[in-house]
Every structure is written in structure tokens, then in C-alpha cells.
Design an enzyme around this catalytic site. Sequence first.
Site, PDB file in Angstrom:
ATOM      1  N   CYS A  81      45.455 -26.133  32.464  1.00  0.00           N
ATOM      2  CA  CYS A  81      46.905 -26.169  32.259  1.00  0.00           C
ATOM      3  C   CYS A  81      47.327 -25.496  30.956  1.00  0.00           C
ATOM      4  O   CYS A  81      46.572 -25.468  30.000  1.00  0.00           O
ATOM      5  CB  CYS A  81      47.389 -27.613  32.207  1.00  0.00           C
ATOM      6  N   ARG A  91      44.488 -18.445  31.968  1.00  0.00           N
ATOM      7  CA  ARG A  91      43.722 -19.688  31.949  1.00  0.00           C
ATOM      8  C   ARG A  91      43.464 -20.231  33.365  1.00  0.00           C
ATOM      9  O   ARG A  91      42.603 -21.086  33.531  1.00  0.00           O
ATOM     10  CB  ARG A  91      44.468 -20.745  31.130  1.00  0.00           C
ATOM     11  N   TRP A 104      46.995 -26.845  36.462  1.00  0.00           N
ATOM     12  CA  TRP A 104      45.740 -26.704  37.206  1.00  0.00           C
ATOM     13  C   TRP A 104      45.435 -28.108  37.721  1.00  0.00           C
ATOM     14  O   TRP A 104      45.152 -29.023  36.935  1.00  0.00           O
ATOM     15  CB  TRP A 104      44.641 -26.202  36.283  1.00  0.00           C
ATOM     16  N   ASN A 149      48.938 -31.646  29.340  1.00  0.00           N
ATOM     17  CA  ASN A 149      47.581 -31.169  29.672  1.00  0.00           C
ATOM     18  C   ASN A 149      46.630 -32.326  29.430  1.00  0.00           C
ATOM     19  O   ASN A 149      46.808 -33.060  28.463  1.00  0.00           O
ATOM     20  CB  ASN A 149      47.152 -30.035  28.732  1.00  0.00           C
ATOM     21  N   GLY A 150      45.609 -32.464  30.254  1.00  0.00           N
ATOM     22  CA  GLY A 150      44.639 -33.536  30.040  1.00  0.00           C
ATOM     23  C   GLY A 150      44.680 -34.549  31.165  1.00  0.00           C
ATOM     24  O   GLY A 150      45.266 -34.288  32.228  1.00  0.00           O
ATOM     25  N   GLU A 199      23.134 -15.641  35.055  1.00  0.00           N
ATOM     26  CA  GLU A 199      24.470 -15.188  34.658  1.00  0.00           C
ATOM     27  C   GLU A 199      25.006 -14.137  35.638  1.00  0.00           C
ATOM     28  O   GLU A 199      26.187 -14.147  35.991  1.00  0.00           O
ATOM     29  CB  GLU A 199      24.402 -14.648  33.218  1.00  0.00           C
ATOM     30  N   LYS A 254      28.436 -14.574  37.701  1.00  0.00           N
ATOM     31  CA  LYS A 254      29.541 -13.588  37.645  1.00  0.00           C
ATOM     32  C   LYS A 254      29.998 -13.243  39.058  1.00  0.00           C
ATOM     33  O   LYS A 254      31.183 -13.200  39.344  1.00  0.00           O
ATOM     34  CB  LYS A 254      29.125 -12.301  36.935  1.00  0.00           C
ATOM     35  N   GLU A 292      31.799 -16.216  40.792  1.00  0.00           N
ATOM     36  CA  GLU A 292      33.104 -16.520  40.196  1.00  0.00           C
ATOM     37  C   GLU A 292      34.202 -15.611  40.704  1.00  0.00           C
ATOM     38  O   GLU A 292      35.293 -16.072  41.008  1.00  0.00           O
ATOM     39  CB  GLU A 292      33.043 -16.352  38.665  1.00  0.00           C
ATOM     40  N   HIS A 315       8.033 -20.385  45.899  1.00  0.00           N
ATOM     41  CA  HIS A 315       8.045 -21.833  46.081  1.00  0.00           C
ATOM     42  C   HIS A 315       9.239 -22.282  46.920  1.00  0.00           C
ATOM     43  O   HIS A 315       9.666 -23.430  46.836  1.00  0.00           O
ATOM     44  CB  HIS A 315       8.031 -22.534  44.721  1.00  0.00           C
ATOM     45  N   LYS A 346      40.002 -20.866  32.551  1.00  0.00           N
ATOM     46  CA  LYS A 346      39.324 -20.232  31.418  1.00  0.00           C
ATOM     47  C   LYS A 346      38.867 -21.264  30.404  1.00  0.00           C
ATOM     48  O   LYS A 346      37.802 -21.149  29.822  1.00  0.00           O
ATOM     49  CB  LYS A 346      40.305 -19.253  30.771  1.00  0.00           C
TER      50      LYS A 346
HETATM   51  C1  G6P Z   1      34.858 -22.274  32.272  1.00  0.00           C
HETATM   52  C2  G6P Z   1      35.019 -20.770  32.268  1.00  0.00           C
HETATM   53  C3  G6P Z   1      33.662 -20.107  32.033  1.00  0.00           C
HETATM   54  C4  G6P Z   1      33.036 -20.649  30.754  1.00  0.00           C
HETATM   55  C5  G6P Z   1      32.942 -22.180  30.764  1.00  0.00           C
HETATM   56  C6  G6P Z   1      32.552 -22.724  29.393  1.00  0.00           C
HETATM   57  O1  G6P Z   1      34.142 -22.674  33.388  1.00  0.00           O
HETATM   58  O2  G6P Z   1      35.561 -20.323  33.491  1.00  0.00           O
HETATM   59  O3  G6P Z   1      33.839 -18.709  31.905  1.00  0.00           O
HETATM   60  O4  G6P Z   1      31.763 -20.114  30.607  1.00  0.00           O
HETATM   61  O5  G6P Z   1      34.215 -22.733  31.084  1.00  0.00           O
HETATM   62  O6  G6P Z   1      33.608 -22.465  28.500  1.00  0.00           O
HETATM   63  P1  G6P Z   1      33.451 -22.299  26.943  1.00  0.00           P
HETATM   64  O7  G6P Z   1      34.832 -21.961  26.464  1.00  0.00           O
HETATM   65  O8  G6P Z   1      32.996 -23.640  26.419  1.00  0.00           O
HETATM   66  O9  G6P Z   1      32.479 -21.235  26.651  1.00  0.00           O
END
Ligand code: G6P
Length: 614
Positions: free
Chosen positions: A2, A27, A75, A101-102, A487, A491, A494, A510, A609
Amino acid sequence: MCGIVGYIGFREAYPILVKGLRRLEYRGYDSAGVALINHDNKLSVLKTKGRVQDLENYAKDKDTTGTIGIAHTRWATHGEPSNANAHPHYSQSENLALIHNGIIENYAVIKAELIDKGYTFHSSTDTEVLVQLIEYIKKINNCDLFTAVQLALNQVVGAYAIAIIEKGNPDNIIAARKSSPLIIGIGEGEYFLGSDASPIVEYTNKVIYLDDEEIAILSRNKDPKIVTISNIEKTPEIKELEMNLSQLERGGYPHFMLKEIFEQPETLRSCMSGRINVEGTNVTLSGIIDHKDKFINARRILIIACGTSWHAGLIGEYLFEEFCRIPVEVEYASEFRYRHPVIYSDDIVIAISQSGETADSLAAIELARKAGAFVYGVCNVVGSSIPRNTDSGSYTHCGHEIGVASTKAFTAQVTVLTMMALAIAKEKQTIEEAKYLEIIKELQHIPDKIQKILDLNDKIKELSLIFTYAQNFIYLGRGYNYPIALEGALKLKEISYIHAEGYPAAEMKHGPIALIDNEMPVVTIATHNTIYEKVVSNMKEIKARKGRIIAIITEGDETIKAFADHYIEIPSTVECLDPLLSSIPMQLLAYHIAVNKNRDVDMPRNLAKSVTVE
Ligand code: G6P
């Protein structure tokens, strides 16, 4: 997650609020809304499910006048994305409007009590419960809005950043925070509010970062006042913002993600600048120098993080164990905080976070500090909560990252961890001088080598077309490249919504090898390093089962070229720096596949984000 925007001053608030919401779009959100005290002193709430553009369409023929207002992108946590659940929420009498937010954890109990007292609810949110509680308290105590907010916040359990305005009170915004960021921008005769600095930066660079349990009273033509929920008055500390406006714009790129991928040569230079001396013979990180005894005597390093930052942490494990000879554990912050971990007072806890606001990481830090461990933050956002709640740390200095899928923040995290490992190893004398110098020298060549890989963008784009319609992907790597396999898969998941799994290459036999057939693309990182031959054998096992190999190889590797279906050549480097190069084709491949599939690359569905709720 949010987003919050607020404005009080002499200008029309609505355009500022909407522009601010757009700045926060990165975000991730599912609905948007504003509340304004209009010129005729009405309090109007305009909100809708969908994007900020939907809100603008909805508000087109409504009254959007007024010089005070609050706005929100939601969100969903409690209740689906819908018009009713969007913020701001009115109180029963429609005299108050609140954004939040929260998560209010005890909302159900408070809601039941308020229903007993005759309150009715129009949404399934915890936020509506809070605004109703504030109104109820205000009524029974016959007090002002600030006092009602203060009393209410003493009753709620959970996390919040809130802003509230009141009909007939066009001169005040009350805002408060606990475990969810809130920033006040100070202009000339005007105030701005933001859940991060992006809606504020084009108006002022003077800000106040609210601390937990602080309430701000922003009154027209008066100095800001900050009082805690236990009624202690605080002197506002005005800081300078480091962000600039150009970081918030796409600069000719179709997506922020592509811009951020291409920025990496520059962001890594800025990350190393001032830390590696001009002669290229020494790495200095003040956060380490100031506490070098802690690092020399550390029993263990615990790395806590989430998402992409956790993958950077895995690379940190390889680096610290190899060069500093300190045992390392890498933990998901969300697991660590609830599993009664053993934490020693001579442990070093490294919290890695791009945003510096991730709720689980903050909670894990609190746990570590209570156990007496020394906590070091590796964060990007200057002034965010993690740097303010750790004993020391290093910023990654890669500029504002907007694409939800982290790219430049990841490589900057890995660069900082590399510099940390070098600095600690030097202090501990666990690294040979020649190795130390070799890595520093190579680190300085990394930006140019990344540029060489970026020059392959068109080739990678072409390759992406072949695999756009794949249903699944497997990513393999070993050693320093194993976290990059994870990673790379993340990517792709996501932003393209294709199912992808990352594995250590030797682990395939395995179980996962059962998935291999002639339709399975297998991205394998097989650069020239100490386990190269072993990775080649793992690739042969895949090939024997007709898997389609896309190999990331060191330039000129004719052996792999001879049997891989496709390959991307990257420059050679020292083994421990491999991830800084091998991550780049992963980012580009995911990006182009997602674009081919017409996905919302910068704002993928369901993702946020900055994850400020647990
Ligand atoms: C969310 C974002 C990711 C990020 C993760 C950790 O899931 O979409 O891109 O890696 O949070 O966030 P941070 O700000 O703690 O690196």
C-alpha cells in the site's frame, strides 16, 4: 505494498495527490482513492478498484477541489480488491476519512465491540475498524481528533502508517506510524506525506522520518508537532533527501526494469566509489572499520533477508566462508523470527534489504538485537527503517529501484557483500594479499564487463522468442552460481508468470531430472571455474534426456557450444565475482520473455515492491 500520499498547503491538493499515487504505482496495488476537504468544507471520498487511471476517470465529474487531502493505493490484505475495501474509509458519521498501511491484528475484537455499540461496516477491512474506533473515542471523550487518534492507537495491536482528516477541520492532517514507514515533506507553507519519498521528492528535499509510535500533527501555517502515543513531545528532526527526480522517470526506456538493468555498470561504480581506493589496493567500509573487533571475534554470521535479497545473502555465505573463514547461516527472515533460533551475543547478524522496510526482516532484527547480537544492515533506501534499527551498515547506493523485480539492487547487494568479505578477511588475515588484490582489481572491471553483456541484449531478445510459450523452466548452477540459478528462476516467475525452478545442478539426479523431456528449457550457468567439469557432466545428463539447454558460458567455450542448444557468452572473471556477471543474462532473458507475453513487467500481478506486512 500500500501507498500513502498526503498534502496540506496553499495549492490544489488533488493533482498533487494523484501524481503522488502515480509515483507510488511501482509498489504494486489493486485499488486507489483520495479524500479531500473541498472548498465548501465537505469531506469527500473518491475511490475505486483498479489503477490510478481508473480513479482519475471516476473522479472526472466529481468535486476534487480543496487544499488538504490524503490518498492511498491498496494492496489487499483483509478483504478482496473492491470499491468498498479501497481506502480512504469513512467513519460512521462520514466526518472522518482515514488511510492506512499495515495490519491491525486485533481488529476483529474491536469490530465486534463497535457493532454492539451500533456501528455498521461497509468493508471487510481492518482499516474501517480503526476509523470507527477513532470516531467512537472522540465522541465518548468529547476530545479533539489528535487525542482520539492517540487514545485509539493505544488500543490497537499491529502495524500501521495512517493519515486522517476531518470534516470542518480543513487545517489539520493527523498522521502516525508503527512498523510501517511514513515520511513528512516540509515545504514553504505546505506539508507532504508519503509512505516513501517518491511522491515528495519533486516538491522538497527536507523531510522528517516518523519513528514508531509517533503521531504528527500537520497544521496549516504552523510548525509540525510530533507526539508519541504515550504523550511525549518530540523535537522534529529534519533530514535531507538523497533521491532525485530523474531516478523516478523512465528516461526513454519502455520499462523501469530495463532501465535499471542497463544502469548496472553505473550503479556498481557508485556502489564501489569511495570504498575502493584510487590505486585499487584497498577496500574500506566505515561500518566495518568502526566495529572491526566485532567482526574479527564473530563466532558466526547470520544473514537474514527475503526474496531476491535472500539470494544475495546466499552469495554472501560463499564469500564469508571462503575468505573470512566464519561460519554462515542464511535465513528467510519470516522463518527465523518464529522458529526460536539460537542467537549468540558474539554473532553478527547481517540484514539485507533493498527497501529497508520489509516487515519480516525488521522483526528478525528486533529478535537478534534482543539476543545481544551485533546487527549490520545492507540496504538501499537511505533513512529507511532497517538502517535506523541496526548497529551499523553499508548502503548499496544504486539509486531508487522502481521495477518490482529487483535487478540493480541485487547486484549492488552482492557488490557490498563482496567488499565486506574482503574488508573482514583483511582484518582477520584470512586472505592472501595476492588474492585480495586480484579480487579488488577484478571488481573494478566488473562494470565494463557487465556493459559487454548488455551489448548482447538483441541476441537475448531473439533467444527469448523461442521460449516465450514454454510452460516450465529449470535453472541450474553450482557454487557461486547456484544462488544465481535461484534468482534467475525467481525473475522469470515474478514477471512472466511461467513456472520456474532453480536447483544446484548436481541435485538434479535426486528427483528433478524426472521433469526433463524435449520440451523443458534448462538454463544452465556453466562458466569457467573450479567446478566447471562437473557442471558440464550435469549438462550432459540433461542433454541425454533431450532437455533443451540454454547455457551461460565463458566467452570462447567451444566445448559447451558444441552440444548446448543455445548459449550466451559472458566475459571471464574470478570465481567469486561470477554472480555479478551471470545474473545479467538472467535478468534480460526474464525481461524479454515477459515483454513477449505482454506482461506488466514493472508491476507484476499480486506482487509488491516493499512488503511492509508479514
Ligand atoms: C518483495 C519484492 C522483491 C524483494 C523482496 C524483499 O517480495 O517484490 O523484489 O526481493 O520483497 O525486499 P527487500 O526490500 O527487503 O529487499
